[in-house]
Design a protein around this motif. Structure first.
Motif, mmCIF file in Angstrom:
data_model
loop_
_atom_site.group_PDB
_atom_site.id
_atom_site.type_symbol
_atom_site.label_atom_id
_atom_site.label_comp_id
_atom_site.label_asym_id
_atom_site.label_seq_id
_atom_site.Cartn_x
_atom_site.Cartn_y
_atom_site.Cartn_z
ATOM 1 N N ARG A 67 50.795 78.125 75.832
ATOM 2 C CA ARG A 67 50.879 79.006 74.585
ATOM 3 C C ARG A 67 52.418 79.136 74.210
ATOM 4 N NH1 ARG A 67 49.426 83.796 72.541
ATOM 5 N NH2 ARG A 67 47.001 84.108 73.303
ATOM 6 N N GLN B 201 47.180 76.259 71.564
ATOM 7 C CA GLN B 201 46.877 75.680 72.700
ATOM 8 C C GLN B 201 45.895 74.496 72.135
ATOM 9 O OE1 GLN B 201 45.933 78.936 75.616
ATOM 10 N NE2 GLN B 201 46.930 77.258 76.870
ATOM 11 N N ASP C 228 47.201 80.418 69.457
ATOM 12 C CA ASP C 228 48.560 80.216 70.227
ATOM 13 C C ASP C 228 48.758 78.562 70.372
ATOM 14 O OD1 ASP C 228 46.468 79.256 71.659
ATOM 15 O OD2 ASP C 228 46.751 80.783 73.228
ATOM 16 N N ASP D 188 42.428 78.177 68.220
ATOM 17 C CA ASP D 188 43.150 79.232 68.932
ATOM 18 C C ASP D 188 44.599 79.487 68.024
ATOM 19 O OD1 ASP D 188 41.130 79.708 70.670
ATOM 20 O OD2 ASP D 188 42.596 79.388 72.384
ATOM 21 N N ARG E 28 45.834 69.816 76.867
ATOM 22 C CA ARG E 28 46.151 71.144 76.444
ATOM 23 C C ARG E 28 47.645 71.720 76.605
ATOM 24 N NH1 ARG E 28 42.907 75.312 74.457
ATOM 25 N NH2 ARG E 28 43.135 77.284 75.589
HETATM 26 MG MG MG Z 1 45.393 80.488 74.754
#
Ligand code: MG
Ligand code: UDP
Length: 315
Positions: free
Chosen positions: A200, A98, A96, A94, A197
């Motif tokens: 963002r 993450q 962002d 991703d 995780r």
């Molecule tokens: Mg995301």
């Protein structure tokens, strides 16, 4: 020397790109014996993501920018990136952050030990909201109960895939692509690495409740026909019950004579069955709709242009 492709779908991610490339640079430097290609797919962003990507490309020969003709959604953007990737291994990630790029070294290690797929498993989802965790858990349980293809809970798109796996994915003919399902469907020798995780780094998630619901429906209808088959069994059960009930009423009338039945039970039975039938038709409609769309054989995405750095075409 291995060549590894990082595939990053980007939708309105202009704010995240600087941090993304900073972190990526450090993480990639920590992986030995590999060269990298970074494939960023601009999925019809409405901010200046494309311009920023092209700016970044001036300093980075390894950056390939695939510009889609409009927003096709993450699943299609990911397919576009995976199709454009040329590496011996491909890692979707991703934009962002993450998915921490630092995990890459571990993924590559296990791949070199012979695993064709190395998934990154979220050991901790506390960066997701309570509601998202609960609904995600419910989806995976429902999906796995109905489908032969088991999608592991807590595993997203972040993973490393060998070229052999990527070739199979690219050859799949369907245009509706639920990637988590397809990833699980292809199989291959798989290992897992745990990670936490993060949230963002910038911008906001583009998956609201309705979009996630649609993704869930896509996932289930794409990999299971159990929702279609339920109706035969449900119909059989209802028919058996009404036969038994009808017989009982007949016998009762013959023995005790005629009485005047209330209409409440009748009313409830009619509306209940009416509701059930509508749900059944709705579910059949879901599948017919999907078969209809699939039968058009439209491609899952349209590429406007692929930008490669002039220097990269020489190798
Ligand atoms: Mg995301
Ligand atoms: N994304 C995309 N197209 C879309 C929506 C999202 O390419 O239509 C990308 C987005 O830029 C990001 C990734 O998919 O790189 C995950 O999206 P997001 O962070 O919004 O989802 P979440 O992490 O909340 O599930």
């Amino acid at each position: 020397m291995n060549r590894i492709s990082i595939v990053i779908p980007c939708f309105n991610e202009a704010q995240a790109l600087d941090q993304l490339f900073d972190r990526l640079d450090q993480a990639l430097a920590a992986v030995e014996g590999a060269t990298f290609e970074i494939v960023c797919v601009n999925d019809g962003s409405r901010d200046n993501t494309l311009a920023r990507l092209l700016e970044c490309q001036q300093q980075r020969d390894e950056l390939v920018v695939v510009d889609l003709s409009r927003n096709f959604g993450k699943e299609s953007a990911l397919s576009a990136g995976i199709a454009a990737a040329t590496g011996d291994a491909v890692v979707p990630m991703d934009a962002d952050l993450q998915d921490p790029p630092e995990l890459l070294a571990q993924l590559v290690d296990l791949w070199r030990q012979g695993f064709e797929v190395v998934v990154a498993r979220r050991a901790d989802r506390s960066s997701d909201s309570w509601l998202k965790r609960v609904t995600a858990g419910a989806f995976y349980r429902a999906h796995n109960a109905m489908s032969d293809i088991q999608i592991p809970n807590n595993v997203g798109d972040f993973r490393l895939m060998d070229r052999a796996v990527v070739d199979v994915l690219n050859a799949l003919p369907e245009s509706r692509r639920f990637m988590k399902g397809l990833f699980a469907w292809v199989g291959f020798r798989t290992a897992a690495v745990d990670y936490v995780r993060e949230s963002r780094v910038a911008g906001t998630s583009s998956f609201n409740g309705w979009r996630l619901w649609n993704l869930a429906v896509e996932g289930i209808t794409g990999f299971s026909i159990t929702p279609l088959r339920i109706w035969s069994y449900l119909g059989l059960a209802v028919a058996a019950v009404s036969l038994a009930w009808g017989t009982w009423i007949l016998v009762r009338t013959l023995i005790f004579g005629h009485d005047i039945p209330g209409y409440a039970s009748l009313f409830v039975a009619v509306t209940f069955l009416g509701g059930l039938q509508l749900i059944g038709i709705g579910i059949v409609g879901e599948y017919v709709g999907r078969a209809y769309i699939e039968s058009k054989r439209r491609p899952p995405f349209v590429v406007r242009r692929v930008y490669r750095s002039p220097a990269s075409t020489t190798d």
